[in-house]
Write an enzyme that holds these catalytic residues in place. Sequence first.
Site, PDB file in Angstrom:
ATOM      1  N   SER A   1       0.846  -1.187   0.000  1.00  0.00           N
ATOM      2  CA  SER A   1       0.000   0.000   0.000  1.00  0.00           C
ATOM      3  C   SER A   1       0.885   1.242   0.000  1.00  0.00           C
ATOM      4  O   SER A   1       1.708   1.414  -0.901  1.00  0.00           O
ATOM      5  CB  SER A   1      -0.957  -0.054   1.186  1.00  0.00           C
ATOM      6  OG  SER A   1      -1.964   0.924   1.093  1.00  0.00           O
TER       7      SER A   1
ATOM      8  N   GLU B   1      -9.338  -5.530  -3.695  1.00  0.00           N
ATOM      9  CA  GLU B   1      -8.735  -4.532  -2.794  1.00  0.00           C
ATOM     10  C   GLU B   1      -9.798  -3.714  -2.058  1.00  0.00           C
ATOM     11  O   GLU B   1      -9.706  -3.472  -0.845  1.00  0.00           O
ATOM     12  CB  GLU B   1      -7.848  -3.574  -3.602  1.00  0.00           C
ATOM     13  CG  GLU B   1      -6.750  -4.230  -4.405  1.00  0.00           C
ATOM     14  CD  GLU B   1      -5.426  -4.294  -3.673  1.00  0.00           C
ATOM     15  OE1 GLU B   1      -5.366  -3.899  -2.495  1.00  0.00           O
ATOM     16  OE2 GLU B   1      -4.443  -4.748  -4.294  1.00  0.00           O
TER      17      GLU B   1
ATOM     18  N   HIS C   1      -7.615  -5.715   0.219  1.00  0.00           N
ATOM     19  CA  HIS C   1      -6.369  -4.987   0.422  1.00  0.00           C
ATOM     20  C   HIS C   1      -5.728  -5.424   1.738  1.00  0.00           C
ATOM     21  O   HIS C   1      -6.405  -5.562   2.762  1.00  0.00           O
ATOM     22  CB  HIS C   1      -6.695  -3.490   0.467  1.00  0.00           C
ATOM     23  CG  HIS C   1      -5.513  -2.586   0.472  1.00  0.00           C
ATOM     24  ND1 HIS C   1      -4.714  -2.394  -0.638  1.00  0.00           N
ATOM     25  CD2 HIS C   1      -4.996  -1.784   1.442  1.00  0.00           C
ATOM     26  CE1 HIS C   1      -3.773  -1.514  -0.349  1.00  0.00           C
ATOM     27  NE2 HIS C   1      -3.911  -1.141   0.906  1.00  0.00           N
TER      28      HIS C   1
END
Length: 471
Positions: free
Chosen positions: A185, A302, A392
């Site tokens: 990320s 995600e 995610h």
Amino acid sequence: MSYPVIHTETGAVSGTRVEGIERYLGIPYAAPPVGARRFALPEPVAPWDGVREATAFGPTSPQSPYPGEIGKLLPSTIIPGDDILTVNVWRPGEADGAAVMLWFHGGALERGTAAISTYDGTPFARDGIVFVSANYRLGAEGFSVLPDAPRNIGLADAAAALRWTSRNIARFGGDPSRITIFGESAGGAVVAALLAREDLRPLLAGAIIESGPLDAATTERAARPARDIARRLGTTATAEALRRVPPQRLVAVRDELTASSTLLRAAPGYNATIDPATLPENPRRALVDAERPVMIGTNTDEYRLWYPPEALAKLSRRTYALLALAKRLPRGVWRAYRAAFPAASPGEIIGQVLTDLTVRQPAIALARARTAQTFVYEFSWPSPVRDLRAAHALEIGFVFDALGDEGAVTMAGTGAPQELAARMHADWIRFAETGDPGWPAFRGDSLVRRYDAVTQDVTLPRAEALAALTR
């Protein structure tokens, strides 16, 4: 347990040794960023006499826990104190010339820390890697755009951590010519930014980018969070003014500003921006010519970390129309994603489009453009928790071979496949040791490694949907 000592460039540190693995925590790589050092580039550490105890993680950058539902899934570890700029090292006790992996945590550039338990480096050291993790400044302290302060201070911190690793890692049994940086990320964005810099590239053997945005923001966009905070405080958006505000007060005001964010009206997030000293070129462009092997990938779903099922159920075809207008999406995108996800609700289609716009499409475009070795993966194993599917950050517990960790269990449940964790962990290590994770390099629409209950190499999934985004 024993307490081994390593002599770093600024002084000796004592760690712990358990079952052949040595751990050194909270080693400063730059001076504490307090007082006049707030909103300034990292400064060198003052050498110390004697042996510094390195058995506890250093303080975290000022932040607050994740709010609401996401806070139930992502752990927040907050450690008070000023000595924020530290690294942690795990090493096999007999390491000599080992490959090195340097981890940068995620958290939207305003949350997170290397002290989160899932990021424990023991599994990497167990398998022959010298593992390093680093803290860097976050939020207003690390990514404010101010007229009287350097830009991208958090990136400058990360660069300082990389340089510290290069200068010191041989003392821990690592090979400074075999440093692979990796992150997820925002941590993936940090990795991309470091690799984008020609002055840092000689320090790197390779890079792994997990679900990381690749673009730097415009100066105007990157300046909005600090400007909004200053306006709420009734002061000016300058380093001189913000130094008079306690760091945690800046965090609290930021939380107030983001509390009412929605899908279509989100408060602007923190971003890196182009800057001659700290980020001379947009990473998406610079990485095309970066002659280092790169592994890059995303998770299939995600968006499901941020949007629980009940929130997705409220999104409609009309919401998509507003999104398409705001994002200037080409015609035909809805039809292409409906074909790719025939059973998806409108909210799920919107989520998939946002996933691809933010991380997947840029990753594939970069892989297509690069001439250096580039390996693409997609993590698709569906978690049964809160119908997260392949959300995610879910892959982190697998990459770290840490499915028993409390943070990993929170997202993956108790029945996650250990064989998948073992495979992913081994592939990440193989890449760090050899520059090749074990599947063919990406060419055009060629093979992607899809990690699922059954891992296989497949032709680029949903290529038609991605193509619709760029018509």
